[in-house]
Enzyme design. Structure first.
Site, PDB file in Angstrom:
ATOM      1  NE  ARG A  41      -4.158   1.808   2.107  1.00  0.00           N
ATOM      2  CZ  ARG A  41      -4.258   2.949   2.781  1.00  0.00           C
ATOM      3  NH1 ARG A  41      -3.343   3.297   3.643  1.00  0.00           N
ATOM      4  NH2 ARG A  41      -5.299   3.734   2.582  1.00  0.00           N
ATOM      5  CB  ILE A  71      -5.738   6.593  -0.742  1.00  0.00           C
ATOM      6  CG1 ILE A  71      -5.704   5.087  -0.947  1.00  0.00           C
ATOM      7  CG2 ILE A  71      -5.073   6.967   0.573  1.00  0.00           C
ATOM      8  CD1 ILE A  71      -4.269   4.489  -1.011  1.00  0.00           C
ATOM      9  CB  SER A  72     -10.907   4.265   0.240  1.00  0.00           C
ATOM     10  OG  SER A  72     -11.621   4.883  -0.800  1.00  0.00           O
ATOM     11  CG  HIS A  73     -10.642   4.976   6.215  1.00  0.00           C
ATOM     12  ND1 HIS A  73     -11.312   6.017   5.670  1.00  0.00           N
ATOM     13  CD2 HIS A  73     -10.301   5.352   7.469  1.00  0.00           C
ATOM     14  CE1 HIS A  73     -11.366   7.002   6.549  1.00  0.00           C
ATOM     15  NE2 HIS A  73     -10.760   6.625   7.639  1.00  0.00           N
ATOM     16  N   PRO A  74      -8.160   1.658   4.489  1.00  0.00           N
ATOM     17  CG  PRO A  74      -6.075   1.024   5.323  1.00  0.00           C
ATOM     18  CD  PRO A  74      -7.043   2.157   5.295  1.00  0.00           C
TER      19      PRO A  74
END
Ligand code: SAH
Length: 213
Positions: A37, A63-66
Protein backbone atom coordinates in the site's frame (compact mmCIF):
# COMPACT_ATOMS: atom_id res chain seq x y z
CA UNK A 1 10.38 2.63 -3.50
CA UNK A 2 10.98 -0.76 -1.94
CA UNK A 3 8.89 -3.39 -0.22
CA UNK A 4 10.83 -4.50 2.86
CA UNK A 5 10.25 -6.98 5.69
CA UNK A 6 9.23 -4.02 7.81
CA UNK A 7 6.45 -3.15 5.36
CA UNK A 8 5.36 -6.78 5.22
CA UNK A 9 5.19 -6.86 9.03
CA UNK A 10 3.08 -3.69 9.08
CA UNK A 11 0.72 -5.29 6.57
CA UNK A 12 0.26 -8.30 8.87
CA UNK A 13 -0.76 -5.95 11.71
CA UNK A 14 -3.22 -4.15 9.44
CA UNK A 15 -4.67 -7.50 8.32
CA UNK A 16 -5.23 -8.54 11.96
CA UNK A 17 -7.03 -5.24 12.53
CA UNK A 18 -9.22 -5.77 9.45
CA UNK A 19 -10.05 -9.26 10.69
CA UNK A 20 -11.20 -7.95 14.08
CA UNK A 21 -13.36 -5.39 12.27
CA UNK A 22 -15.23 -8.10 10.37
CA UNK A 23 -13.27 -8.78 7.19
CA UNK A 24 -13.51 -12.56 7.05
CA UNK A 25 -12.90 -13.42 3.39
CA UNK A 26 -9.39 -14.87 3.31
CA UNK A 27 -9.00 -13.96 -0.37
CA UNK A 28 -9.47 -10.27 0.53
CA UNK A 29 -6.92 -10.47 3.35
CA UNK A 30 -4.46 -12.31 1.11
CA UNK A 31 -4.74 -9.52 -1.45
CA UNK A 32 -3.97 -6.97 1.30
CA UNK A 33 -0.93 -9.05 2.18
CA UNK A 34 0.36 -9.01 -1.40
CA UNK A 35 -0.18 -5.36 -2.40
CA UNK A 36 2.35 -2.84 -0.98
CA UNK A 37 0.00 0.00 0.00
CA UNK A 38 2.87 2.40 0.68
CA UNK A 39 3.61 2.51 -3.07
CA UNK A 40 0.31 4.35 -3.53
CA UNK A 41 1.03 7.16 -1.09
CA UNK A 42 3.45 10.03 -1.34
CA UNK A 43 6.79 9.31 0.30
CA UNK A 44 5.98 11.57 3.24
CA UNK A 45 3.16 9.22 4.31
CA UNK A 46 5.10 6.00 3.88
CA UNK A 47 5.15 5.16 7.59
CA UNK A 48 1.40 5.67 7.96
CA UNK A 49 0.52 3.58 4.91
CA UNK A 50 -0.59 0.67 7.06
CA UNK A 51 -2.70 2.54 9.57
CA UNK A 52 -6.42 2.60 9.08
CA UNK A 53 -6.76 6.22 7.98
CA UNK A 54 -7.49 8.07 4.74
CA UNK A 55 -4.88 10.27 3.00
CA UNK A 56 -4.60 13.00 0.45
CA UNK A 57 -3.41 11.63 -2.88
CA UNK A 58 -3.37 14.91 -4.82
CA UNK A 59 -6.01 16.87 -6.73
CA UNK A 60 -7.97 17.26 -3.48
CA UNK A 61 -8.77 13.53 -3.37
CA UNK A 62 -8.14 10.83 -0.80
CA UNK A 63 -7.16 7.18 -0.88
CA UNK A 64 -9.93 5.25 0.90
CA UNK A 65 -9.37 3.77 4.38
CA UNK A 66 -8.01 0.24 4.19
CA UNK A 67 -11.14 -0.97 6.01
CA UNK A 68 -13.40 0.69 3.42
CA UNK A 69 -11.48 -0.90 0.55
CA UNK A 70 -11.62 -4.31 2.26
CA UNK A 71 -15.32 -3.92 3.10
CA UNK A 72 -16.37 -2.99 -0.44
CA UNK A 73 -14.22 -5.78 -1.88
CA UNK A 74 -15.75 -8.32 0.50
CA UNK A 75 -19.29 -7.21 -0.42
CA UNK A 76 -18.48 -7.87 -4.08
CA UNK A 77 -17.32 -11.45 -3.37
CA UNK A 78 -14.74 -11.29 -6.16
CA UNK A 79 -14.14 -14.51 -8.11
CA UNK A 80 -11.11 -15.14 -10.31
CA UNK A 81 -11.86 -13.93 -13.83
CA UNK A 82 -14.70 -11.59 -12.77
CA UNK A 83 -15.02 -8.60 -15.10
CA UNK A 84 -15.12 -5.61 -12.76
CA UNK A 85 -15.84 -1.97 -13.54
CA UNK A 86 -14.42 0.41 -10.92
CA UNK A 87 -15.45 4.07 -10.79
CA UNK A 88 -12.81 6.31 -9.18
CA UNK A 89 -9.33 4.85 -9.71
CA UNK A 90 -7.85 7.46 -7.34
CA UNK A 91 -4.53 6.15 -6.05
CA UNK A 92 -5.02 2.82 -7.82
CA UNK A 93 -4.81 0.84 -4.56
CA UNK A 94 -8.32 -0.64 -4.80
CA UNK A 95 -7.64 -1.44 -8.46
CA UNK A 96 -4.50 -3.35 -7.46
CA UNK A 97 -6.41 -5.30 -4.77
CA UNK A 98 -8.99 -6.39 -7.37
CA UNK A 99 -6.22 -7.39 -9.81
CA UNK A 100 -4.43 -9.34 -7.06
CA UNK A 101 -7.66 -11.33 -6.60
CA UNK A 102 -7.64 -12.32 -10.26
CA UNK A 103 -10.33 -9.93 -11.52
CA UNK A 104 -10.24 -8.35 -14.99
CA UNK A 105 -10.46 -4.71 -14.01
CA UNK A 106 -11.68 -1.68 -15.96
CA UNK A 107 -11.25 1.49 -13.91
CA UNK A 108 -12.26 5.08 -14.68
CA UNK A 109 -10.85 8.26 -13.10
CA UNK A 110 -12.02 11.80 -13.87
CA UNK A 111 -8.87 13.62 -12.68
CA UNK A 112 -6.07 13.43 -15.22
CA UNK A 113 -3.33 13.95 -12.63
CA UNK A 114 -4.50 10.94 -10.60
CA UNK A 115 -5.09 8.81 -13.69
CA UNK A 116 -1.46 9.34 -14.75
CA UNK A 117 -0.05 8.75 -11.25
CA UNK A 118 -2.08 5.57 -10.70
CA UNK A 119 -1.11 4.21 -14.12
CA UNK A 120 2.56 4.68 -13.30
CA UNK A 121 2.38 2.76 -10.01
CA UNK A 122 0.11 0.01 -11.36
CA UNK A 123 2.53 -0.55 -14.28
CA UNK A 124 5.46 -0.67 -11.89
CA UNK A 125 3.75 -3.37 -9.83
CA UNK A 126 3.03 -5.27 -13.09
CA UNK A 127 -0.73 -5.41 -12.64
CA UNK A 128 -2.73 -5.31 -15.82
CA UNK A 129 -6.03 -3.43 -15.45
CA UNK A 130 -7.48 -1.21 -18.16
CA UNK A 131 -7.32 2.36 -16.84
CA UNK A 132 -9.35 5.15 -18.42
CA UNK A 133 -9.49 8.90 -18.01
CA UNK A 134 -13.17 9.81 -18.27
CA UNK A 135 -16.56 10.17 -16.64
CA UNK A 136 -17.60 7.31 -14.41
CA UNK A 137 -21.29 8.24 -14.69
CA UNK A 138 -21.17 6.89 -18.24
CA UNK A 139 -19.28 3.71 -17.38
CA UNK A 140 -17.79 1.70 -20.26
CA UNK A 141 -20.65 0.61 -22.53
CA UNK A 142 -18.12 -0.68 -25.04
CA UNK A 143 -16.72 -3.19 -22.51
CA UNK A 144 -20.06 -4.14 -20.90
CA UNK A 145 -21.54 -6.28 -19.47
CA UNK A 146 -19.67 -6.53 -16.16
CA UNK A 147 -19.99 -9.17 -13.43
CA UNK A 148 -19.37 -6.55 -10.77
CA UNK A 149 -19.46 -2.74 -10.58
CA UNK A 150 -17.68 -0.93 -7.76
CA UNK A 151 -18.14 2.79 -7.15
CA UNK A 152 -15.49 4.30 -4.85
CA UNK A 153 -16.83 7.86 -4.67
CA UNK A 154 -20.05 9.11 -3.06
CA UNK A 155 -22.79 8.96 -5.70
CA UNK A 156 -25.72 11.40 -5.32
CA UNK A 157 -27.90 8.78 -7.10
CA UNK A 158 -27.43 5.38 -8.74
CA UNK A 159 -26.33 6.06 -12.33
CA UNK A 160 -28.63 4.30 -14.82
CA UNK A 161 -25.77 3.63 -17.27
CA UNK A 162 -23.95 1.62 -14.60
CA UNK A 163 -27.06 -0.46 -13.85
CA UNK A 164 -27.46 -1.10 -17.60
CA UNK A 165 -23.84 -2.24 -17.91
CA UNK A 166 -24.21 -4.82 -15.12
CA UNK A 167 -24.81 -8.44 -16.15
CA UNK A 168 -28.08 -10.08 -15.08
CA UNK A 169 -26.92 -11.97 -11.98
CA UNK A 170 -24.26 -9.33 -11.39
CA UNK A 171 -23.74 -7.11 -8.36
CA UNK A 172 -22.95 -3.44 -7.79
CA UNK A 173 -21.48 -1.91 -4.61
CA UNK A 174 -22.03 1.83 -4.36
CA UNK A 175 -22.10 4.45 -1.59
CA UNK A 176 -25.18 6.60 -2.21
CA UNK A 177 -25.98 9.99 -0.70
CA UNK A 178 -25.85 13.69 -1.54
CA UNK A 179 -24.10 15.02 1.56
CA UNK A 180 -20.89 14.14 3.39
CA UNK A 181 -22.30 10.77 4.46
CA UNK A 182 -23.41 8.03 2.11
CA UNK A 183 -25.16 4.72 2.65
CA UNK A 184 -23.28 1.68 1.35
CA UNK A 185 -25.54 -0.29 -0.94
CA UNK A 186 -25.21 -3.69 -2.58
CA UNK A 187 -27.48 -4.10 -5.57
CA UNK A 188 -28.18 -7.42 -7.27
CA UNK A 189 -29.41 -7.33 -10.84
CA UNK A 190 -32.13 -10.01 -10.95
CA UNK A 191 -33.32 -9.30 -14.51
CA UNK A 192 -33.04 -6.41 -16.97
CA UNK A 193 -35.64 -4.54 -14.92
CA UNK A 194 -35.53 -6.02 -11.40
CA UNK A 195 -33.01 -5.19 -8.71
CA UNK A 196 -32.62 -6.17 -5.06
CA UNK A 197 -30.86 -3.76 -2.70
CA UNK A 198 -29.22 -4.29 0.69
CA UNK A 199 -27.86 -1.52 2.93
CA UNK A 200 -24.60 -1.69 4.88
CA UNK A 201 -24.43 1.47 6.94
CA UNK A 202 -22.84 4.90 6.70
CA UNK A 203 -19.55 5.76 5.02
CA UNK A 204 -17.91 8.98 3.93
CA UNK A 205 -16.42 9.25 0.44
CA UNK A 206 -15.32 12.18 -1.72
CA UNK A 207 -18.22 13.09 -4.02
CA UNK A 208 -18.78 11.58 -7.44
CA UNK A 209 -18.59 14.56 -9.79
CA UNK A 210 -19.54 14.98 -13.43
CA UNK A 211 -16.60 15.33 -15.77
CA UNK A 212 -16.21 18.94 -16.82
CA UNK A 213 -12.81 18.66 -18.52
N1 SAH B 1 -10.46 3.66 -5.28
C1 SAH B 1 -9.70 4.82 -4.86
C2 SAH B 1 -10.58 5.80 -4.12
C3 SAH B 1 -10.20 7.21 -4.39
S1 SAH B 1 -11.33 8.45 -3.90
C4 SAH B 1 -8.46 4.42 -4.09
O1 SAH B 1 -8.31 3.24 -3.75
O2 SAH B 1 -7.60 5.25 -3.85
C5 SAH B 1 -12.49 8.52 -5.23
C6 SAH B 1 -11.99 8.89 -6.59
O3 SAH B 1 -13.14 9.03 -7.43
C7 SAH B 1 -11.25 10.22 -6.69
O4 SAH B 1 -9.98 9.99 -7.24
C8 SAH B 1 -12.11 11.07 -7.63
O5 SAH B 1 -11.37 11.92 -8.49
C9 SAH B 1 -12.86 10.00 -8.42
N2 SAH B 1 -14.10 10.45 -9.06
C10 SAH B 1 -15.03 11.33 -8.61
N3 SAH B 1 -16.04 11.46 -9.49
C11 SAH B 1 -15.75 10.63 -10.55
C12 SAH B 1 -16.40 10.32 -11.79
N4 SAH B 1 -17.54 10.91 -12.16
N5 SAH B 1 -15.80 9.44 -12.62
C13 SAH B 1 -14.64 8.83 -12.28
N6 SAH B 1 -13.97 9.08 -11.12
C14 SAH B 1 -14.52 9.97 -10.27
Amino acid sequence: MQDTFKHKGLRRILIDELRTKGIVQEKVLEAFDSVPRHFFLDLAFEKQAYTNIAFQIGAGQTISHPFTVAFQTQLLDIQKGDKVLEIGTGSGFQTAILCAMGAKVFSIERQRELFIKAKHIIDKLKFNPKLYFGDGYKGRAIDAPFDKVLVTCGAPFIPQDLLNQLKVGGVMVIPVGEGAIQEMKRIYKLSETEFQTENFGDFSFVPMLENTK
